[in-house]
Design an enzyme around this catalytic site. Structure first.
Site, PDB file in Angstrom:
ATOM      1  CB  ALA A 126     -29.813  50.259  18.668  1.00 42.78           C
ATOM      2  CB  ALA A 127     -24.497  48.835  19.138  1.00 45.66           C
ATOM      3  CE1 TYR A 147     -20.446  51.935  14.542  1.00 46.77           C
ATOM      4  CE2 TYR A 147     -21.248  53.857  14.231  1.00 46.77           C
ATOM      5  CZ  TYR A 147     -20.313  53.742  14.434  1.00 46.77           C
ATOM      6  OH  TYR A 147     -18.787  54.202  14.600  1.00 46.77           O
ATOM      7  CB  SER A 151      -5.417  46.070  14.587  1.00 43.42           C
ATOM      8  OG  SER A 151      -6.699  45.796  15.241  1.00 43.42           O
ATOM      9  CB  SER A 207     -20.830  56.512  16.513  1.00 41.55           C
ATOM     10  OG  SER A 207     -20.945  57.507  15.938  1.00 41.55           O
ATOM     11  CG  ASP A 224     -14.559  37.579  16.921  1.00 42.41           C
ATOM     12  OD1 ASP A 224     -14.901  38.804  17.232  1.00 42.41           O
ATOM     13  OD2 ASP A 224     -15.136  36.808  16.186  1.00 42.41           O
ATOM     14  CB  ILE A 247     -12.372  60.471  12.903  1.00 39.13           C
ATOM     15  CG1 ILE A 247     -13.251  60.569  13.984  1.00 39.13           C
ATOM     16  CG2 ILE A 247     -11.043  59.893  13.490  1.00 39.13           C
ATOM     17  CD1 ILE A 247     -12.738  61.802  14.594  1.00 39.13           C
TER      18      ILE A 247
HETATM   19  P1  NDP Z   1     -11.068  51.159  11.350  1.00 44.23           P
HETATM   20  O1  NDP Z   1     -12.045  50.309  10.971  1.00 44.23           O
HETATM   21  O2  NDP Z   1     -10.065  51.390  11.471  1.00 44.23           O
HETATM   22  O3  NDP Z   1     -10.809  50.056  13.021  1.00 44.23           O
HETATM   23  C1  NDP Z   1     -11.401  49.286  13.356  1.00 44.23           C
HETATM   24  C2  NDP Z   1     -10.735  47.933  14.399  1.00 44.23           C
HETATM   25  O4  NDP Z   1     -11.964  47.136  15.344  1.00 44.23           O
HETATM   26  C3  NDP Z   1     -10.317  47.195  14.177  1.00 44.23           C
HETATM   27  O5  NDP Z   1      -9.181  47.183  14.772  1.00 44.23           O
HETATM   28  C4  NDP Z   1     -10.410  45.904  13.948  1.00 44.23           C
HETATM   29  O6  NDP Z   1      -9.709  44.922  14.202  1.00 44.23           O
HETATM   30  C5  NDP Z   1     -11.419  45.769  15.434  1.00 44.23           C
HETATM   31  N1  NDP Z   1     -12.919  44.940  15.426  1.00 44.23           N
HETATM   32  C6  NDP Z   1     -13.910  44.958  14.347  1.00 44.23           C
HETATM   33  N2  NDP Z   1     -13.618  43.469  14.211  1.00 44.23           N
HETATM   34  C7  NDP Z   1     -13.774  43.587  15.699  1.00 44.23           C
HETATM   35  C8  NDP Z   1     -13.720  41.962  16.333  1.00 44.23           C
HETATM   36  N3  NDP Z   1     -14.985  41.070  16.078  1.00 44.23           N
HETATM   37  N4  NDP Z   1     -13.055  41.586  17.542  1.00 44.23           N
HETATM   38  C9  NDP Z   1     -12.514  42.199  17.339  1.00 44.23           C
HETATM   39  N5  NDP Z   1     -11.707  43.876  16.795  1.00 44.23           N
HETATM   40  C10 NDP Z   1     -12.828  44.002  16.210  1.00 44.23           C
HETATM   41  O7  NDP Z   1     -12.372  52.201  12.826  1.00 44.23           O
HETATM   42  P2  NDP Z   1     -12.240  52.960  13.586  1.00 44.23           P
HETATM   43  O8  NDP Z   1     -10.965  53.074  14.296  1.00 44.23           O
HETATM   44  O9  NDP Z   1     -12.808  54.847  12.849  1.00 44.23           O
HETATM   45  O10 NDP Z   1     -13.277  52.665  14.868  1.00 44.23           O
HETATM   46  C11 NDP Z   1     -12.365  52.589  16.137  1.00 44.23           C
HETATM   47  C12 NDP Z   1     -14.059  53.092  16.373  1.00 44.23           C
HETATM   48  O11 NDP Z   1     -14.201  54.200  16.693  1.00 44.23           O
HETATM   49  C13 NDP Z   1     -15.509  52.241  16.288  1.00 44.23           C
HETATM   50  O12 NDP Z   1     -16.013  51.437  17.859  1.00 44.23           O
HETATM   51  C14 NDP Z   1     -16.088  53.110  15.896  1.00 44.23           C
HETATM   52  O13 NDP Z   1     -17.469  52.563  16.190  1.00 44.23           O
HETATM   53  C15 NDP Z   1     -16.242  54.410  16.624  1.00 44.23           C
HETATM   54  N6  NDP Z   1     -16.281  56.099  15.444  1.00 44.23           N
HETATM   55  C16 NDP Z   1     -15.412  55.693  14.443  1.00 44.23           C
HETATM   56  C17 NDP Z   1     -16.100  56.800  14.070  1.00 44.23           C
HETATM   57  C18 NDP Z   1     -14.769  57.234  12.694  1.00 44.23           C
HETATM   58  O14 NDP Z   1     -15.423  58.289  11.891  1.00 44.23           O
HETATM   59  N7  NDP Z   1     -14.154  56.996  11.708  1.00 44.23           N
HETATM   60  C19 NDP Z   1     -16.825  57.868  14.139  1.00 44.23           C
HETATM   61  C20 NDP Z   1     -17.361  57.248  15.419  1.00 44.23           C
HETATM   62  C21 NDP Z   1     -17.151  56.137  15.528  1.00 44.23           C
HETATM   63  P3  NDP Z   1      -9.074  43.825  12.951  1.00 44.23           P
HETATM   64  O15 NDP Z   1      -8.714  44.643  12.136  1.00 44.23           O
HETATM   65  O16 NDP Z   1      -7.539  43.471  14.008  1.00 44.23           O
HETATM   66  O17 NDP Z   1     -10.302  42.762  12.710  1.00 44.23           O
END
Ligand code: NDP
Length: 242
Positions: free
Chosen positions: A155-156, A153, A10, A140, A59, A186
């Site tokens: 560390a994770a 973050y 999403s 990341s 979740d 991104i």
């Molecule tokens: P967004 O904030 O657009 O999306 C985050 C997604 O994670 C959402 O779909 C959200 O679901 C889901 N999510 C968050 N918490 C939970 C939870 N507790 N349980 C289930 N789903 C969860 O972020 P991005 O698309 O930018 O990030 C995607 C990945 O890329 C992440 O792992 C991020 O760390 C990584 N990343 C992003 C970068 C960037 O510059 N954008 C850079 C480097 C890494 P919902 O909204 O439905 O709750």
């Protein structure tokens, strides 16, 4: 048709990954947690292009919720299994370590690192039994370089990188590959408050990346043509860090 689960389908990167995998003929499980509307929109877009998919909610910070949702999917799809997993769901809660609350540390570790563990563990057995699988972990730049304000973050994400390398060696013989993709900046909700004009001057290609660029890399790793690549961390950051 192979089934691919994209956690965080999403969100920004997840949406592009879902669309791309559907174009490559995967049946896509579009995962979400709070944003059902966005997951439904992704499904509609996939279907409008002639692709196939479904939405699934849990979740990732809750072992119980993961096991319950994926257990139900398995029951409903008896003779089927998920062979591609994109661990993409994630959050950041930035703060200097001196000010960081225990809750900020724990929620980022639980969502990103423990989420990776529990979701992957739920699907690994089926991949092993079926002797084919792709596990693609979105990490990341922060997990490689470390970024100030992101000890939780970093560390994770570094933890997922270590686990990816170890798991790749455990399951290589079963034709399962495990790789990590490390994006730089991104354009998504996650980084909407960052100053692109200022930060892009640090990036050799002089811009933030697009979600589609990450999706194409995921798509390549999800397919058969990447079968000799495993245990890798692939940077996608416009040259910001190598
Ligand atoms: P967004 O904030 O657009 O999306 C985050 C997604 O994670 C959402 O779909 C959200 O679901 C889901 N999510 C968050 N918490 C939970 C939870 N507790 N349980 C289930 N789903 C969860 O972020 P991005 O698309 O930018 O990030 C995607 C990945 O890329 C992440 O792992 C991020 O760390 C990584 N990343 C992003 C970068 C960037 O510059 N954008 C850079 C480097 C890494 P919902 O909204 O439905 O709750």
């Amino acid at each position: 048709m192979k089934n691919a689960l994209v956690t965080g389908g999403s969100g920004g990167i997840g949406k592009a990954v879902c669309l791309q995998l559907a174009r490559s003929s995967f049946h896509v499980l579009i995962h979400y947690n709070s944003n059902k509307k966005s997951a439904d929109e992704v499904l509609s877009l996939i279907e409008s292009e002639g692709g196939k998919g479904e939405t699934i909610r849990f979740d990732v910070s809750s072992k119980k919720a993961i096991e319950s949702a994926l257990g139900k999917w398995k029951n409903d799809n008896n003779d089927n299994h998920i062979s591609v997993l994109v661990n993409n769901a994630g959050i950041s809660k930035d703060n200097l370590m001196i000010w960081m609350e225990e809750g900020e540390w724990n929620s980022v570790i639980n969502t990103n690192l423990n989420g990776f563990f529990h979701v992957t563990k739920s699907l690994l057995k089926d991949m092993i039994i079926n002797k084919w699988g792709r596990i693609i972990n979105i990490v990341s730049l922060s997990g490689l370089k470390g970024l100030p304000g992101q000890t939780n973050y970093s560390a994770a994400k570094a933890g997922i990188i270590g686990a990816s390398k170890a798991l790749a060696q455990e399951v290589g013989k079963k034709k399962i590959t495990v790789n990590a993709i490390a994006p730089g900046y991104i354009k998504t909700e996650m980084i909407k408050n960052l100053d692109e004009k200022q930060l892009k001057t640090l990036i050799p290609v002089n811009r933030f990346g697009n979600t589609e660029e990450v999706a194409h890399l995921v798509d390549f790793l999800a397919g058969d043509n990447s079968s000799y690549i495993t245990g890798e961390v692939i940077n996608i950051n416009g040259g910001l860090y190598t």
